[in-house]
Design a protein around this motif. Sequence first.
Motif, PDB file in Angstrom:
ATOM      1  N   SER A 159      24.651  15.611   4.420  1.00 28.14           N
ATOM      2  CA  SER A 159      23.192  15.602   4.559  1.00 28.14           C
ATOM      3  C   SER A 159      22.679  14.181   4.732  1.00 28.14           C
ATOM      4  O   SER A 159      23.170  13.254   4.067  1.00 28.14           O
ATOM      5  CB  SER A 159      22.537  16.231   3.328  1.00 28.14           C
ATOM      6  N   PHE A 162      21.650  12.348   1.469  1.00 32.30           N
ATOM      7  CA  PHE A 162      22.617  11.949   0.457  1.00 32.30           C
ATOM      8  C   PHE A 162      23.012  10.490   0.625  1.00 32.30           C
ATOM      9  O   PHE A 162      23.162   9.999   1.745  1.00 32.30           O
ATOM     10  CB  PHE A 162      23.863  12.830   0.524  1.00 32.30           C
ATOM     11  N   GLN A 173      21.976  14.482  -6.491  1.00 33.84           N
ATOM     12  CA  GLN A 173      21.939  15.606  -5.571  1.00 33.84           C
ATOM     13  C   GLN A 173      23.366  16.021  -5.201  1.00 33.84           C
ATOM     14  O   GLN A 173      23.698  17.211  -5.196  1.00 33.84           O
ATOM     15  CB  GLN A 173      21.146  15.250  -4.308  1.00 33.84           C
ATOM     16  N   GLN A 174      24.208  15.042  -4.891  1.00 28.97           N
ATOM     17  CA  GLN A 174      25.605  15.360  -4.591  1.00 28.97           C
ATOM     18  C   GLN A 174      26.315  15.917  -5.821  1.00 28.97           C
ATOM     19  O   GLN A 174      27.139  16.843  -5.713  1.00 28.97           O
ATOM     20  CB  GLN A 174      26.330  14.115  -4.082  1.00 28.97           C
ATOM     21  N   ALA A 176      24.946  17.690  -8.126  1.00 31.56           N
ATOM     22  CA  ALA A 176      24.481  19.069  -8.297  1.00 31.56           C
ATOM     23  C   ALA A 176      25.222  20.007  -7.346  1.00 31.56           C
ATOM     24  O   ALA A 176      25.598  21.128  -7.720  1.00 31.56           O
ATOM     25  CB  ALA A 176      22.976  19.145  -8.062  1.00 31.56           C
ATOM     26  N   VAL A 177      25.416  19.568  -6.111  1.00 31.69           N
ATOM     27  CA  VAL A 177      26.164  20.379  -5.138  1.00 31.69           C
ATOM     28  C   VAL A 177      27.580  20.623  -5.655  1.00 31.69           C
ATOM     29  O   VAL A 177      28.081  21.760  -5.658  1.00 31.69           O
ATOM     30  CB  VAL A 177      26.216  19.684  -3.758  1.00 31.69           C
ATOM     31  N   ILE A 188      20.355  24.462 -11.369  1.00 32.60           N
ATOM     32  CA  ILE A 188      19.882  23.212 -10.760  1.00 32.60           C
ATOM     33  C   ILE A 188      18.393  23.145 -11.036  1.00 32.60           C
ATOM     34  O   ILE A 188      17.610  23.940 -10.510  1.00 32.60           O
ATOM     35  CB  ILE A 188      20.171  23.169  -9.255  1.00 32.60           C
ATOM     36  N   LYS A 196      15.740  20.231  -4.729  1.00 35.26           N
ATOM     37  CA  LYS A 196      16.520  21.405  -5.144  1.00 35.26           C
ATOM     38  C   LYS A 196      16.976  22.234  -3.950  1.00 35.26           C
ATOM     39  O   LYS A 196      18.125  22.679  -3.890  1.00 35.26           O
ATOM     40  CB  LYS A 196      15.701  22.277  -6.100  1.00 35.26           C
ATOM     41  N   THR A 198      17.247  21.178  -0.824  1.00 31.05           N
ATOM     42  CA  THR A 198      18.193  20.365  -0.046  1.00 31.05           C
ATOM     43  C   THR A 198      19.597  20.550  -0.605  1.00 31.05           C
ATOM     44  O   THR A 198      20.575  20.740   0.137  1.00 31.05           O
ATOM     45  CB  THR A 198      17.800  18.876  -0.111  1.00 31.05           C
ATOM     46  N   VAL A 199      19.695  20.513  -1.932  1.00 29.04           N
ATOM     47  CA  VAL A 199      20.973  20.746  -2.604  1.00 29.04           C
ATOM     48  C   VAL A 199      21.489  22.148  -2.297  1.00 29.04           C
ATOM     49  O   VAL A 199      22.673  22.347  -2.009  1.00 29.04           O
ATOM     50  CB  VAL A 199      20.821  20.538  -4.122  1.00 29.04           C
ATOM     51  N   PHE A 203      24.983  23.051  -0.536  1.00 40.61           N
ATOM     52  CA  PHE A 203      25.925  23.856  -1.313  1.00 40.61           C
ATOM     53  C   PHE A 203      26.354  25.100  -0.541  1.00 40.61           C
ATOM     54  O   PHE A 203      27.551  25.434  -0.472  1.00 40.61           O
ATOM     55  CB  PHE A 203      25.254  24.228  -2.635  1.00 40.61           C
ATOM     56  N   LEU A 372      17.733  17.182 -11.371  1.00 35.31           N
ATOM     57  CA  LEU A 372      17.327  16.211 -10.362  1.00 35.31           C
ATOM     58  C   LEU A 372      16.030  15.567 -10.832  1.00 35.31           C
ATOM     59  O   LEU A 372      15.072  16.268 -11.153  1.00 35.31           O
ATOM     60  CB  LEU A 372      17.132  16.903  -9.014  1.00 35.31           C
TER      61      LEU A 372
END
Length: 639
Positions: A159, A162, A173-174, A176-177, A188, A196, A198-199, A203, A372
Motif C-alpha cells: 500500500s 505504508f 498499520q502494517q 495490524a495487517v 483492529i 482501519k 486501509t488495513v 489484509f 491505530l
Amino acid sequence: MTLDELRQLNGEDAFSPIDLVFAEFLLKRARSDNPALFAAAALASYSVRAGNSCCDLKLYAGQRFPVSSDPGPDGEQPRILLPELEEWLSVLRILPRTVIERYPETVRPSAPLVLDQAHRLYLNRYFLYEISLADEIRRRCAAPETPPSFAPGRLAALSPYFRKAAEREIDFQQAAVFLACCGRFSIITGGPGTGKTTVAAAFLALELERNPGLEIALCAPTGKAQARLQESVTQGIAGLACASEIRERLEKIPCGTIHSLLRPLRGTTQFRYNEKNPLRADLIVVDEASMVSLPLMAKLFRAVRPDAKIVLLGDKDQLASVDAGAVLADLCACGSRNVMCEPAAEAFQHQTAWKIPVVSDTLPLSGHIAELVKNHRSANAPGISSISAAIRSIASPEDLQSVISRVADCRMPDFHTRNLPRGHFEQMLFQQISSPCIRISGDETLHAFRELRGLAECGGEAAMRSAFDLIGRFKILCALRNGPYGTLAVNAALRAHLHMTEPFSAGLPLMIVRNHPDTGLFNGDVGLVWRPDSGGIRVYFPDSRTPGAFRSFLPVELPEHEAVFAMTIHKSQGSGFQNVLIILPDHDTPILTRELLYTAITRAEEHVELWADRAVIAASLARLTIRQSGLADRLMHPL
C-alpha cells in the motif's frame, strides 16, 4: 418498600409496563408476595432496556430508585429505598429454581433469572449470550497461531500508505495487517482517520494471495455503515499493489448488514445461519463493531465456522450499541494492544525489520488487538483531530477541565463552537443551511439542503446521484429526538422552510428506522423521494449488492421511516460526512456523555459547528457511559 409502592414506579426514569409485567409473572411463578423479588425482577428487565446486559445488584442495593426523578405535574415522582445487598441476596437464595438459578452452581441455567457469583442478576438469555460469546472468543484466542510467510518487504510494498522499514518508528498499520493474518480472531481498533479500512483492504489482499479460493464476507451493523464500508474498501483497493485477479476478487466481495448476512427468520429473533447451520465464509470482517449489541454479536459468532477467521474493526471509544452490551469496549479491556506472541513478533521483524513488543501478560486477548493511533486526516482538519484525540485521552480532573475549555472556546477554521441560540434558533438554523456548507471540488461550494428541491425538479438519474452526494456530505446531528432542539423539531422546521411538507415531497431524504428483511431495507438506510421519468413518486435507495445502482419502492411499500435532514447522534454511528452541525439541548440530561460528544465530532471529516452552552458541554464530557456487563470477567476469569 412495598409491592404497591413498586407498582407505582411507572415512568420514563423508572419501570416500563413490560418490567412490571415480568415482575408480576415471577411473583406468581414463585408463589410469593415478597417485594424484594419484585424489585429484582423489574430491575433485571429495566437494566436491559437501559443498555446493560445485566443488573449489578451492588450498584442498586441500599439506594433510592429511580436514581433521578424529574418533577411531574403532581410533583416529584415517588422514590423507594431498595434493600441492602445481604438482605436482598438472602431472599433470592431461597427462591425455587423455576424462578432463579445461581451460576456456577448451575452451569447452564434455564430459569428466567440467573444470579452469578459477583451478584450480577441476568435475564436468562442475556446470561447465555455472554457465556457463549466469551467461550467462543476464548477458544479462538487459544487456537495455535501460524504466522504468515511473506517475502521481506511485501507488506510495505502493498500500500502507498505504508512506511518503509528504513524508518525507525513502527508502522502499526502494517503490524495490524500482520496480526490479523496470524490467528482466527483479531480486533483492529482506532479513531476515525487512523486507517482501519486501509488495513482491512491490505489484509484481504494478502489473504487472497495466500488462498485464492477464500470465501470472504464483509458486514456492518447498519445499512449506512455497510455502504460506507463498501465505499472505503473500494477506495482502499484502488491503491493496492496486487495482481489484477486479486483486485477483481476484492471488488466482488459481498458486503451487507450483519442481519442480511445471517438471514433473519420471519417472526422470530433467530437467524437462518447458526451453530447448526454455519456460514460458508472462511473469513468475516465486521466494521463498526462498537455498534454491535451483545445478542447480535453472540449470534454472529455462533454462526461462524470453528475453522473460519473473524476480524472486528471499530472505535472502542465510540458510543456503545443502542441495545444491550458494550462488546467491543469489553473485549479491548481484556488484552494488551499492539503486542504479538513470540513467533509472530519474530516473523514480523523478519518481514519488516521492526521489533514489536512480545506478549508479557496472561490477559486472554493480548496478541489479538491492534490499535491505530495516528490520524492521517489531521492535516486537513487539525481542530477535529486534536479535540477528538484530547477527549479520548482524558485521564484526570485536570485533563477534563482543559478539554472542556478547548471544546467550549474553540474557534478554529475546522471546528467552531457557539452558545445555543435559544431566542432565534430557527433563524440561525435557516441561516446555517443557507451559507455554503459543503465543498464539491476545489473552491466550489453548495448549500446542501437547498439544492435538493431544484435537483428533484430536474429529475433524472444524474440529478438523483448529485442529490445523494449532497445529503452524504452534510448532516445535522442532535443529541435528542424530542424537545425544541431534537430531530423531530429540527426536521419539521426545515421541511417547512424548504417547502417539503408533504409526506413524500420530491427531494425529501428519508431514513428507515426499523429492520425489514422482506424489502431488504434496514435501520439506518437513507433514501430519496424522487419522481422518475415514467412519472409518479418513488423512493430510491443505494443498492448494497451492486455499487452505483439503486433500488426503488412505492411509498406504500416502505417500512417505518422518517425525514432525515437531522438525525440523532446515535443514528449517525457508522456514517461520515464532510461537515456536521451538532446541536446539544439547553439542559443536562443523562443521555449526554463523553462518548456521545466524541462520536458526534468524529462524524465530520472537514468541519464541525457545535451549538451548545458551556455547562452542557462540561456535563457531557464529565459523564462516562458505564454499561453493566460480565463479559470481561468471563473472559478474564473462566470457570
